[in-house]
Design an enzyme around this catalytic site. Structure first.
Site, PDB file in Angstrom:
ATOM      1  N   TRP A 194      39.003  93.647 -66.827  1.00 43.71           N
ATOM      2  CA  TRP A 194      38.414  92.696 -68.139  1.00 43.71           C
ATOM      3  C   TRP A 194      38.954  91.337 -66.878  1.00 43.71           C
ATOM      4  O   TRP A 194      40.579  90.915 -67.538  1.00 43.71           O
ATOM      5  CB  TRP A 194      38.176  92.385 -69.283  1.00 43.71           C
ATOM      6  CG  TRP A 194      37.399  92.262 -69.689  1.00 43.71           C
ATOM      7  CD1 TRP A 194      36.422  91.859 -69.518  1.00 43.71           C
ATOM      8  CD2 TRP A 194      37.701  91.217 -70.990  1.00 43.71           C
ATOM      9  NE1 TRP A 194      35.560  90.445 -70.453  1.00 43.71           N
ATOM     10  CE2 TRP A 194      36.774  90.501 -71.264  1.00 43.71           C
ATOM     11  CE3 TRP A 194      38.665  91.903 -71.912  1.00 43.71           C
ATOM     12  CZ2 TRP A 194      36.868  90.078 -72.481  1.00 43.71           C
ATOM     13  CZ3 TRP A 194      38.957  90.714 -73.698  1.00 43.71           C
ATOM     14  CH2 TRP A 194      37.845  89.764 -73.590  1.00 43.71           C
ATOM     15  N   ASP A 275      41.452 100.070 -75.377  1.00 42.19           N
ATOM     16  CA  ASP A 275      39.913  99.037 -75.343  1.00 42.19           C
ATOM     17  C   ASP A 275      38.989  99.490 -75.103  1.00 42.19           C
ATOM     18  O   ASP A 275      38.540 100.249 -74.184  1.00 42.19           O
ATOM     19  CB  ASP A 275      40.433  98.125 -74.260  1.00 42.19           C
ATOM     20  CG  ASP A 275      39.237  96.657 -74.186  1.00 42.19           C
ATOM     21  OD1 ASP A 275      38.349  96.703 -75.777  1.00 42.19           O
ATOM     22  OD2 ASP A 275      39.507  95.610 -73.400  1.00 42.19           O
ATOM     23  N   LYS A 311      28.642  95.347 -77.610  1.00 43.52           N
ATOM     24  CA  LYS A 311      27.711  96.217 -77.007  1.00 43.52           C
ATOM     25  C   LYS A 311      26.803  97.359 -77.284  1.00 43.52           C
ATOM     26  O   LYS A 311      25.152  96.875 -77.116  1.00 43.52           O
ATOM     27  CB  LYS A 311      28.547  96.759 -75.917  1.00 43.52           C
ATOM     28  CG  LYS A 311      29.105  95.638 -74.904  1.00 43.52           C
ATOM     29  CD  LYS A 311      28.756  94.610 -74.392  1.00 43.52           C
ATOM     30  CE  LYS A 311      29.385  93.699 -72.982  1.00 43.52           C
ATOM     31  NZ  LYS A 311      30.781  93.423 -73.696  1.00 43.52           N
TER      32      LYS A 311
END
Length: 466
Positions: A194, A275, A311
């Site tokens: 990311w 993560d 999300k």
């Protein structure tokens, strides 16, 4: 006689010095052997002043103290949305930012979120400051959601949980902990990863290096390279792992590969750092998506886990997440939590309350919790359907024989297309498809109706742009 250097120095002189010089000049400047009277009627019309001293002060202000601050480059992900908005073409697609959209490509607020917010209004809840560590009900709910309520690490109070500013803020708080209590320790980051991971560790002054992850030849996982690089890292390094739905590739290790990764990390005395941004959103199952984290915890390993609810609950703007640190004892967890709070206090003081109460209300109410799981399955299912339709369209339209099956092997909202920067530029410039330059597309921003158009763009870019 006053030299020209005296006149030039006025711009940098303090006001008192300028006034002193002005008194001596008496409104007259002498240049060489002649003289020049200062006539305010003929003064620069853009400077509204009645004295030479005032002019010198204005000139001083023109040079900013921030002159050395350079223009920052646009964010590679958020900049995609800005470019998309400026495009007037009706066929345009925004596949850059990872945010869920409906089949009509509209933002979606979960029904369960609306219900949780209505509960908050009905109860007349206040907006008082939260403690530094955040909302207690949220911290309990998020740790149990991650590890399982009956997990020994929960029962034995070996998890230090602090509410963070979504995933980014939680990662940043953990990075500050590493910098302070593990000076010189390196963080290993997957290649690619990311886009914000490197920024976070750079900002926290934590050194990092990359381990191999993506294999462009197979558009899959370079598992051997990953294992070799983790083995070669200095003992006691932090290994940043994506718990599920790897961003940007969508390529996850198999359960057997996770076991091998855990073996190597234990052998090297590394510290796993997860993560977890997509729990429940990747597969549609909260438990399945937490499998990697629970595997490591079951081995008795100390580990860090950053969480986000952007999300899976669609709480993008609420900035709600957490950092969890699993320790070998409750005493160690209490001390770690105290230091996380100490780091958070000067950074942002305490976290926001709204998103935390939404999560606590949803997870804490059996009816709302089951409704949330159903909505997550719906969102994950829509993305799976889009993924399948894109694969079908590519296979039907591309007569070259290229194998596009890697798209089906990936998971989550992203697909790594294998397109290079030039090909990605062609996607945008010719086809008005906005995406990051590493070839990542967000399937969450794609509809079934647009799959064939996207397939045409990908095939053209892949075959006709070198």
């Amino acid at each position: 006689m006053t030299s020209t250097s005296t006149m030039l120095s006025l711009a940098s002189a303090p006001p008192t010095a300028s006034l002193s010089v002005h008194e001596n000049l008496k409104g007259r400047l002498k240049l060489g052997g002649g003289s020049l009277s200062f006539n305010k009627e003929r003064a620069n019309p853009f400077i509204n002043t009645k004295s030479f001293s005032r002019i010198s002060m204005v000139a001083a202000v023109k040079v900013s103290r921030f002159e050395g601050v350079t223009m920052a480059p646009p964010d590679p992900i958020l900049g995609v949305s800005e470019a998309f908005k400026a495009d007037n073409d009706k066929k345009k697609l925004n596949l850059g930012v990872g945010a869920y959209r409906t089949e009509e490509l509209q933002p979606y607020v979960l029904n369960v979120v609306k219900k949780a917010e209505n509960l908050m209004v009905e109860r007349g809840e206040n907006k008082e400051y939260l403690p530094i560590e955040g909302l207690a009900a949220f911290n309990k709910a998020t740790a149990e959601l991650l590890f399982g309520a009956s997990n020994p690490v929960i029962k034995e109070q070996r998890v230090a949980t602090v509410q963070g500013l979504s995933g980014t803020g939680s990662l940043r708080l953990a990075a500050a902990l590493i910098e302070r209590y593990f000076p010189g320790a390196k963080v290993l980051i997957s290649s690619p990863t990311w886009g914000n991971h490197k920024n976070i560790f750079n900002d926290a002054r934590v050194p990092w290096s990359e381990y191999r992850y993506y294999d462009p030849k197979t558009v899959g996982l370079d598992f051997d390279g990953m294992i070799a690089d983790i083995k070669a890292a200095p003992e006691g390094s932090f290994v940043l792992l994506h718990g599920c739905a790897h961003n940007p590739t969508g390529i996850d290790p198999t359960p057997e590969q996770w076991e091998k990764i855990a073996d190597v990390i234990q052998e090297k005395n590394h510290i796993p750092f997860f993560d977890v941004a997509y729990q429940g959103f990747a597969s549609g199952s909260l438990d399945a998506d937490a499998g990697s984290v629970r595997l490591f915890a079951a081995r008795g390993m100390e580990l860090l886990v950053a969480q986000s609810y952007s999300k899976n609950l669609g709480l993008y703007a609420e900035r709600i997440g957490a950092i969890n640190v699993v320790c070998t004892s409750a005493d160690a967890a209490a001390r770690v939590k105290s230091q996380l709070k100490r780091l958070a206090r000067p950074m942002y003081s305490n976290p926001p309350i709204h998103g935390a109460k939404i999560v606590a209300n949803v997870v804490g109410d059996p009816t709302l919790f089951n409704e949330w799981k159903a909505e997550m399955e719906m969102m994950a299912g829509r993305i799976k359907n889009v993924r399948q339709k894109l694969y079908d369209s590519l296979t039907a339209k591309d007569k070259s024989g290229k194998d596009w099956s890697f798209i089906l092997k990936q998971i989550g909202m992203f697909s790594f297309t294998g397109l290079n920067k030039a090909q990605s530029d062609n996607m945008t410039n010719k086809w008005h498809v906005y995406m990051t330059k590493d070839g990542r597309i967000s399937l969450a921003g794609l509809s079934l109706a647009k799959c064939e158009y996207l397939a045409d763009a990908i095939i053209d870019s892949f075959h006709n742009v070198s």
